[in-house]
Design an enzyme around this catalytic site. Structure first.
Site, PDB file in Angstrom:
ATOM      1  N   ASP A 170      -2.294 -21.837  20.728  1.00  0.00           N
ATOM      2  CA  ASP A 170      -2.082 -22.971  21.620  1.00  0.00           C
ATOM      3  C   ASP A 170      -1.065 -22.636  22.714  1.00  0.00           C
ATOM      4  OD1 ASP A 170      -2.296 -25.921  22.139  1.00  0.00           O
ATOM      5  OD2 ASP A 170      -0.151 -25.822  21.720  1.00  0.00           O
ATOM      6  N   GLU A 223      -5.657 -19.863  24.113  1.00  0.00           N
ATOM      7  CA  GLU A 223      -5.785 -21.007  25.015  1.00  0.00           C
ATOM      8  C   GLU A 223      -5.094 -20.642  26.311  1.00  0.00           C
ATOM      9  OE1 GLU A 223      -4.915 -25.576  26.123  1.00  0.00           O
ATOM     10  OE2 GLU A 223      -3.374 -24.404  25.151  1.00  0.00           O
TER      11      GLU A 223
END
Ligand code: NOJ
Length: 600
Positions: free
Chosen positions: A256, A318
């Site tokens: 993330d 990401e």
């Protein structure tokens, strides 16, 4: 003789060491490959994978509380296997105050009771394996929840041993000559934040902490303080988290917000751009808080760590890079960083434009140093592709085009739950309904991300679309669930779901779609996107053609452009019935927004 004896002794020692290593080796999860072409020699499983993102709150509720959970996912593994999914990525399921629905983690080595228990998770892993599905976890590296014990300690005093685990700063006098109006606006007791950095969730990125009279930095919400990745203890703690899950047998991680791990050490102001954002803050270029070189060091360390585990564990990034060059840098020199950084350049063009699609696909083919691209059109942070690419009249045909690009190019395919049935973005109608913190601060301009996180539409058996038995689901079920749902589309000839299934099956079984090179055809057309996937080892090539316009278009392909092709074709998949009987490349007319896949 003595030499022979010494050699035998060395050999015996080596064998013992190896045996011990194997005994201690972490469990290789690794779901055995599902029935398809055998994984090519030396090819890791993820190279041809379809990875399916599950937003666990919204996938399947098993205990009637209106929120999805792990046992719900287990119950739907058969569906996922049948669809042809190789791996699921679960957005965070760790204990969390749920300010940002799990992206604010308060314990990295447990399961939030809302989703189940660790035993449920272990069962999910084991059951997924039976369905030939691997499980990827979401690793929230950049920040924790403000309720994480690390932060609670860190904020307790300036000389707490964990103080330096986060990014603290005293700021400066608000009346200092250099202070910008933005800094002055967020002054506390005469002290202004150290610079003009803004949070992605609206407002300043520095939060005043009255107890210790310093600011802490948060790229995202104020409840998500940034970790200090310059601190080796932080790294080690996070790497231990990785080991914890790898030892359990997860197949890898989606990292993330990896671009946000580091900030400018000199804390220089961001450059101000014209205009204001949806929160009313001045636009900034974020060059001081995104994409700093330190991330590559961390990625290399992480990669080394996962590579020590058997079973080709994978790192998915990401990242929202805006050029092939910066995307390439995330694979790292000699491929030593991410195996799969997200290629968001194609999936977020937000315009059905054959020339742009062609350019992005070619860039991914030739600009990524031979690495496998990871294409994606949908995720939990963006309005659904159905709405971003659809024209309001031909949305289903357009969704089939996107699926065709996703599944017939030489990329790993990243799907998002509900994409395969054409779920639509359903944003809240009033501020009172909003769940997402982005929507709460940004309303009405920024309505937040609830619209793309609504419950999965399984069937029309109840008003909760089979997602839950509870009349109150955490987000409302979109009204179109009666026709747009898995059960209805499974029975419907020509449905979007059927199209996904067909293409996934083809990419698993057809050697050209699986391993062939990609060559663009009809390169100057503004309406048609067409390419050939060459057939490896003498197998037949496959041609893929899509009409991205509302007028019928004739394919102008010189069949001899395609090595080994005779001009005769056999349709493998066609979104329009008129294409099913095409037998020659000499006369192919694609109806508006049609997709066609054929063997040559
Ligand atoms: C990216 C995640 O996808 C998003 O949902 C989240 O809000 C931010 N990172 C912060 O963790």
């Amino acid at each position: 003789m003595r030499t022979l004896r010494s050699l035998l002794l060395i050999l015996a020692c080596l064998m013992t060491v190896r045996a011990l290593q194997l005994a201690a080796a972490p469990r290789a999860l690794a779901a055995s490959p599902s029935p398809a072409l055998p994984a090519g020699a030396g090819q890791p499983w993820w190279k041809h994978a379809v990875i399916y993102e599950i937003y666990p709150r919204s996938f399947q509720d098993s205990n009637g509380d209106g929120i999805g959970d792990l046992n719900g996912i287990v119950a739907r593994l058969g569906y996922l296997e049948n669809l042809g999914v190789n791996a699921i990525w679960l957005t965070p399921i760790y204990p969390s105050p749920q300010v940002d629905f799990g992206y604010d983690v308060s314990n990295y080595e447990a399961i939030d009771p809302m989703y189940g228990t660790m035993a449920d998770f272990d069962r999910l892993l084991a059951e997924a394996q039976k369905h030939h599905i691997r499980v990827l976890m979401d690793l929230v590296l950049n920040h924790t929840s403000d309720q994480h014990p690390w932060f609670i300690e860190s904020r307790s005093s300036r000389n707490n041993p964990k103080r330096d685990w986060y990014v603290w700063n005293s700021g400066g006098p608000a009346n200092a000559p250099g202070a910008t109006p933005y800094q002055k606006r967020f002054e506390h007791d005469g002290m202004a934040p150290p610079n003009n950095w803004e949070s992605d969730f609206g407002g300043p990125a520095w939060q005043w902490d009255p107890r210790t009279r310093q600011f802490y930095y948060h790229k995202f919400s104020v409840h998500q303080p940034d970790l200090n990745w310059n601190n080796p203890q932080v790294r080690e703690a996070m790497y231990n988290v990785c080991r914890f899950w790898l030892n359990k047998g997860v197949a890898g991680f989606r990292l993330d917000a990896l671009e946000a791990l580091f900030e400018d050490p000199e804390l220089r102001n961001e450059k101000i751009l014209p205009g204001v954002d949806d929160y009313g803050d001045p636009n900034e270029d974020e060059s001081r808080t995104l994409d700093l070189p330190g991330i590559h060091v961390v990625l290399r360390q992480l990669r080394k760590l996962v590579d020590r585990y058997p079973g080709d564990r994978v790192l998915v990034g990401e990242n929202y890079t805006n050029s092939a060059k910066s995307l390439l840098s995330l694979y790292g020199l000699h491929g030593r960083e991410l195996q799969l950084p997200m290629d968001t350049q194609l999936g977020f063009i937000d315009k059905l434009d054959a020339a742009e699609f062609r350019q992005k696909i070619v860039e991914a083919e030739h600009g990524l140093g031979g690495h496998v691209p990871l294409f994606v059109f949908d995720n939990h942070d963006n309005p659904r592709s159905w709405d971003r690419y659809g024209d309001g009249r031909h949305n289903e045909a357009i969704a089939k085009i996107l699926a065709t690009v996703l599944l017939t190019t030489r990329s790993v395919a990243l799907m998002y739950y509900g994409e395969e049935i054409g779920m639509v973005t359903t944003p809240p109608k009033t501020r009172a309904e909003v769940q997402d913190p982005l929507g709460k601060t940004g309303w009405p301009k920024e309505k937040g991300r609830d619209g793309e996180r609504t419950p999965m539409q399984w069937n029309a058996s109840n008003p909760q679309a089979g997602f839950s038995t509870n009349p109150k689901t955490w987000l409302p079920v979109p009204p179109n669930y009666k026709t747009v749902n898995v059960q209805t589309e499974s029975a419907e000839l020509g449905s979007l779901l059927g199209w996904y299934k067909k293409l996934i099956a083809l990419r698993r079984t057809n050697p050209a779609l699986r391993d062939g090179k990609l060559l663009m055809l009809d390169r100057h057309s503004n309406s048609i996107l067409a390419y050939v996937r060459t057939g490896p080892n003498g197998t037949p090539p496959v041609i893929v053609a899509m009409n991205m316009s509302s007028r019928a278009q004739t394919l102008s392909v010189r069949w001899n452009e395609v090595a080994g092709a005779s001009g005769h074709v056999r349709t493998l998949a066609a979104s329009d019935p008129s294409l099913r009987s095409v037998s020659s490349l000499r006369s192919v007319t694609l109806p508006p927004f049609a997709s066609w896949v054929a063997s040559l």
